[in-house]
Design an enzyme around this catalytic site. Sequence first.
Site, PDB file in Angstrom:
ATOM      1  N   ALA A 153      45.374  32.471  36.174  1.00 11.95           N
ATOM      2  CA  ALA A 153      45.090  31.784  37.440  1.00 11.95           C
ATOM      3  C   ALA A 153      44.139  32.619  38.302  1.00 11.95           C
ATOM      4  O   ALA A 153      43.186  32.087  38.889  1.00 11.95           O
ATOM      5  CB  ALA A 153      46.399  31.521  38.189  1.00 11.95           C
ATOM      6  N   ALA A 197      40.677  32.353  36.992  1.00 11.89           N
ATOM      7  CA  ALA A 197      40.160  30.993  37.222  1.00 11.89           C
ATOM      8  C   ALA A 197      39.747  30.830  38.692  1.00 11.89           C
ATOM      9  O   ALA A 197      38.684  30.277  38.994  1.00 11.89           O
ATOM     10  CB  ALA A 197      41.217  29.961  36.838  1.00 11.89           C
ATOM     11  N   CYS A 214      35.613  37.860  30.136  1.00 11.19           N
ATOM     12  CA  CYS A 214      36.900  37.202  30.418  1.00 11.19           C
ATOM     13  C   CYS A 214      36.857  35.862  31.131  1.00 11.19           C
ATOM     14  O   CYS A 214      37.625  34.972  30.786  1.00 11.19           O
ATOM     15  CB  CYS A 214      37.788  38.166  31.182  1.00 11.19           C
ATOM     16  SG  CYS A 214      38.256  39.555  30.139  1.00 11.19           S
TER      17      CYS A 214
HETATM   18  P1  NAD Z   1      37.831  45.565  23.863  1.00 11.97           P
HETATM   19  O1  NAD Z   1      37.291  44.703  22.807  1.00 11.97           O
HETATM   20  O2  NAD Z   1      36.918  46.459  24.631  1.00 11.97           O
HETATM   21  O3  NAD Z   1      38.984  46.511  23.246  1.00 11.97           O
HETATM   22  C1  NAD Z   1      39.976  46.064  22.379  1.00 11.97           C
HETATM   23  C2  NAD Z   1      40.206  47.132  21.313  1.00 11.97           C
HETATM   24  O4  NAD Z   1      41.354  46.773  20.539  1.00 11.97           O
HETATM   25  C3  NAD Z   1      39.060  47.294  20.325  1.00 11.97           C
HETATM   26  O5  NAD Z   1      38.580  48.640  20.366  1.00 11.97           O
HETATM   27  C4  NAD Z   1      39.688  46.965  18.945  1.00 11.97           C
HETATM   28  O6  NAD Z   1      39.191  47.780  17.902  1.00 11.97           O
HETATM   29  C5  NAD Z   1      41.138  47.256  19.205  1.00 11.97           C
HETATM   30  N1  NAD Z   1      42.072  46.581  18.294  1.00 11.97           N
HETATM   31  C6  NAD Z   1      42.090  45.267  17.943  1.00 11.97           C
HETATM   32  N2  NAD Z   1      43.129  45.034  17.127  1.00 11.97           N
HETATM   33  C7  NAD Z   1      43.778  46.214  16.942  1.00 11.97           C
HETATM   34  C8  NAD Z   1      44.932  46.601  16.203  1.00 11.97           C
HETATM   35  N3  NAD Z   1      45.651  45.705  15.508  1.00 11.97           N
HETATM   36  N4  NAD Z   1      45.304  47.894  16.240  1.00 11.97           N
HETATM   37  C9  NAD Z   1      44.603  48.804  16.954  1.00 11.97           C
HETATM   38  N5  NAD Z   1      43.508  48.495  17.673  1.00 11.97           N
HETATM   39  C10 NAD Z   1      43.105  47.209  17.678  1.00 11.97           C
HETATM   40  O7  NAD Z   1      38.624  44.612  24.850  1.00 11.97           O
HETATM   41  P2  NAD Z   1      38.900  44.829  26.426  1.00 11.97           P
HETATM   42  O8  NAD Z   1      37.716  44.437  27.220  1.00 11.97           O
HETATM   43  O9  NAD Z   1      39.511  46.173  26.623  1.00 11.97           O
HETATM   44  O10 NAD Z   1      39.997  43.706  26.657  1.00 11.97           O
HETATM   45  C11 NAD Z   1      41.301  43.835  26.137  1.00 11.97           C
HETATM   46  C12 NAD Z   1      42.185  42.772  26.768  1.00 11.97           C
HETATM   47  O11 NAD Z   1      42.259  43.012  28.183  1.00 11.97           O
HETATM   48  C13 NAD Z   1      41.673  41.346  26.617  1.00 11.97           C
HETATM   49  O12 NAD Z   1      42.787  40.498  26.468  1.00 11.97           O
HETATM   50  C14 NAD Z   1      40.990  41.057  27.941  1.00 11.97           C
HETATM   51  O13 NAD Z   1      41.031  39.693  28.261  1.00 11.97           O
HETATM   52  C15 NAD Z   1      41.834  41.842  28.916  1.00 11.97           C
HETATM   53  N6  NAD Z   1      41.137  42.293  30.136  1.00 11.97           N
HETATM   54  C16 NAD Z   1      39.867  42.800  30.072  1.00 11.97           C
HETATM   55  C17 NAD Z   1      39.242  43.274  31.229  1.00 11.97           C
HETATM   56  C18 NAD Z   1      37.846  43.847  31.190  1.00 11.97           C
HETATM   57  O14 NAD Z   1      37.318  44.159  32.246  1.00 11.97           O
HETATM   58  N7  NAD Z   1      37.215  44.019  30.053  1.00 11.97           N
HETATM   59  C19 NAD Z   1      39.932  43.258  32.438  1.00 11.97           C
HETATM   60  C20 NAD Z   1      41.238  42.749  32.471  1.00 11.97           C
HETATM   61  C21 NAD Z   1      41.839  42.273  31.297  1.00 11.97           C
HETATM   62  C1  UGA Z   2      36.785  40.058  36.327  1.00 14.06           C
HETATM   63  C2  UGA Z   2      37.786  40.087  37.490  1.00 14.06           C
HETATM   64  O1  UGA Z   2      37.106  40.401  38.700  1.00 14.06           O
HETATM   65  C3  UGA Z   2      38.879  41.126  37.234  1.00 14.06           C
HETATM   66  O2  UGA Z   2      39.858  41.070  38.269  1.00 14.06           O
HETATM   67  C4  UGA Z   2      39.544  40.836  35.886  1.00 14.06           C
HETATM   68  O3  UGA Z   2      40.506  41.834  35.589  1.00 14.06           O
HETATM   69  C5  UGA Z   2      38.486  40.823  34.796  1.00 14.06           C
HETATM   70  O4  UGA Z   2      37.472  39.827  35.116  1.00 14.06           O
HETATM   71  C6  UGA Z   2      39.032  40.452  33.462  1.00 14.06           C
HETATM   72  O5  UGA Z   2      40.075  39.837  33.361  1.00 14.06           O
HETATM   73  O6  UGA Z   2      38.313  40.780  32.517  1.00 14.06           O
HETATM   74  P1  UGA Z   2      34.693  41.528  35.601  1.00 14.06           P
HETATM   75  O7  UGA Z   2      34.391  40.376  34.716  1.00 14.06           O
HETATM   76  O8  UGA Z   2      34.709  42.884  35.013  1.00 14.06           O
HETATM   77  O9  UGA Z   2      36.130  41.317  36.296  1.00 14.06           O
HETATM   78  O10 UGA Z   2      33.643  41.570  36.803  1.00 14.06           O
HETATM   79  P2  UGA Z   2      33.466  40.685  38.136  1.00 14.06           P
HETATM   80  O11 UGA Z   2      33.112  41.593  39.228  1.00 14.06           O
HETATM   81  O12 UGA Z   2      34.590  39.769  38.366  1.00 14.06           O
HETATM   82  O13 UGA Z   2      32.156  39.833  37.802  1.00 14.06           O
HETATM   83  C7  UGA Z   2      32.189  38.779  36.845  1.00 14.06           C
HETATM   84  C8  UGA Z   2      30.868  38.037  36.872  1.00 14.06           C
HETATM   85  O14 UGA Z   2      30.752  37.273  38.071  1.00 14.06           O
HETATM   86  C9  UGA Z   2      29.644  38.947  36.833  1.00 14.06           C
HETATM   87  O15 UGA Z   2      28.662  38.385  36.006  1.00 14.06           O
HETATM   88  C10 UGA Z   2      29.193  38.975  38.278  1.00 14.06           C
HETATM   89  O16 UGA Z   2      27.835  39.263  38.416  1.00 14.06           O
HETATM   90  C11 UGA Z   2      29.516  37.562  38.707  1.00 14.06           C
HETATM   91  N1  UGA Z   2      29.706  37.407  40.172  1.00 14.06           N
HETATM   92  C12 UGA Z   2      30.692  38.072  40.817  1.00 14.06           C
HETATM   93  C13 UGA Z   2      28.868  36.537  40.873  1.00 14.06           C
HETATM   94  O17 UGA Z   2      27.976  35.912  40.294  1.00 14.06           O
HETATM   95  N2  UGA Z   2      29.069  36.386  42.219  1.00 14.06           N
HETATM   96  C14 UGA Z   2      30.050  37.039  42.903  1.00 14.06           C
HETATM   97  O18 UGA Z   2      30.171  36.843  44.134  1.00 14.06           O
HETATM   98  C15 UGA Z   2      30.881  37.908  42.181  1.00 14.06           C
END
Ligand code: NAD
Ligand code: UGA
Length: 480
Positions: A218, A221, A272
């Site tokens: 949520a 979204a 994401c």
């Molecule tokens: P990522 O792809 O950078 O990292 C995931 C890692 O998990 C990879 O290095 C992969 O090799 C490893 N992996 C996969 N399967 C595995 C296994 N069975 N055993 C050991 N390692 C394994 O992903 P991320 O960006 O860190 O995102 C991870 C989760 O967190 C996702 O669900 C994403 O939606 C969520 N999330 C991401 C962000 C963000 O800013 N990137 C923010 C909040 C939440």
């Molecule tokens: C976003 C959320 O902000 C985090 O809280 C969440 O944990 C994360 O997704 C996730 O679940 O992966 P992130 O995608 O790293 O974080 O970066 P944001 O700052 O949210 O920006 C997302 C995209 O929206 C970027 O392309 C950014 O340029 C764009 N954006 C952001 C806009 O176009 N306008 C804005 O006002 C803000």
Amino acid sequence: MVKICCIGAGYVGGPTMAVIALKCPSVEVAVVDISAPRINAWNSDQLPIYEPGLDEVVKQCRGKNLFFSVDVEKHVSEADIVFVSVNTPTKTQGLGAGKAADLTYWESAARMIADVSKSDKIVVEKSTVPVKTAEAIEKILTHNSKGINFQILSNPEFLAEGTAINDLYNPDRVLIGGRETPEGQKAIKALKDVYAHWVPEERIICTNLWSAELSKLAANAFLAQRISSVNAMSALCEATGADVTQVSHAVGKDTRIGPKFLNASVGFGGSCFQKDILNLVYICECNGLPEVAHYWKQVIKVNDYQKTRFVNRVVSSMFNTVSGKKVAILGFAFKKDTGDTRETPAIDVCKGLLGDKAKLSIYDPQVTEEQIQKDLSMKKFDWDHPTHLQPTSPTAIKSLQVVWDAYEATKDAHAICIMTEWDEFKSLDYQRIYDNMQKPAFLFDGRNIVDVEKLRGIGFIVYSIGKPLDQWLKDMPAVA
Ligand code: NAD
Ligand code: UGA
């Protein structure tokens, strides 16, 4: 000493665990991954991800109470608390393709935990997962438990890339969901005690499992919806002469709305927002709520519209063709202060321009040529679109060069497209750039970071998202 193991050394697992290690000297943290190159990089001076402030945190703790390893089974079996922070991408095949979350990685991690565990464990969902995933994970663990007690918690991560360390130091909230049983409550307390080392108690919210899982979807979204709302307004601003920055400012002053996340842009990117909304849409459909699904789908549709609108604006302004023209792309990452290109709007814009046979010269301070080539060659949504809508072909990729300087990228260019709001793009010598470009010199600002009037004064034809158009652009309307 409490032992924590985190499965998945990515953008979430790495920084989150580094901060836990820093803030909790009495906790031993092991971050494990199946990818040896990734773990090697975490153990080197060149960390696998670029994140301001991360190097310092890792340097302070690595080898003391923070370890990176490929020995997944050893560290999982020794841990009291196992975080699972593996990737949860959108399914590309089979049931729910294009919408549902692909939980293959999650399931294999859960089966492995069940296999190697010899003592009771708290298993924490750190990855973003569909609501009710904990139930499935619980089933896998308990059916294979050999009498071991597993407690599942949902502890979604809210950090944003580029500001991850600060977000982890000062989170708006930490969310922990668990079972409403005495054992569930005990597990919640154990995890709460870890965060309580630095997060004020009133910011640690404890809920049931499903609320925690759904709150993460949520929140993303709602954030994405704000961007699509302001981007929809940006189109109307261009049509009417209103200025989207002024509209955002006026709207955001209402304390009920607030000023954040109202920056119009070429579209949101990142790994994401799109995947989590698609997942939400799928969950709504599966629960017999097509109207709710349709409502959230629009957030993605407006985002796609915004990217297409940008490409159309570039092409139509330049006499309806960019064929053979050099277009400089400044920025490729999905936002500033990260090298991450997952779902970056630059991919769609570049593909659109390559489809019209432009010659691209791309510069991003943190993204390598190899990554850019890979991103532009990937036919990610082939399965969802007829091939004629996928303009990129192997020959098109040859029409791009990646350079390491904004001046080099813009030299002899017909146009500049700003795709990422890197600070350095605000202070470039635009007079020098203009002098070295073909005329008329166009600048299309997808991030609203340049001083439009100043650049028009130099001689540029400037388009900035949602800003009043100059006469040239009014005379060459973009075809929808
Ligand atoms: P990522 O792809 O950078 O990292 C995931 C890692 O998990 C990879 O290095 C992969 O090799 C490893 N992996 C996969 N399967 C595995 C296994 N069975 N055993 C050991 N390692 C394994 O992903 P991320 O960006 O860190 O995102 C991870 C989760 O967190 C996702 O669900 C994403 O939606 C969520 N999330 C991401 C962000 C963000 O800013 N990137 C923010 C909040 C939440
Ligand atoms: C976003 C959320 O902000 C985090 O809280 C969440 O944990 C994360 O997704 C996730 O679940 O992966 P992130 O995608 O790293 O974080 O970066 P944001 O700052 O949210 O920006 C997302 C995209 O929206 C970027 O392309 C950014 O340029 C764009 N954006 C952001 C806009 O176009 N306008 C804005 O006002 C803000």
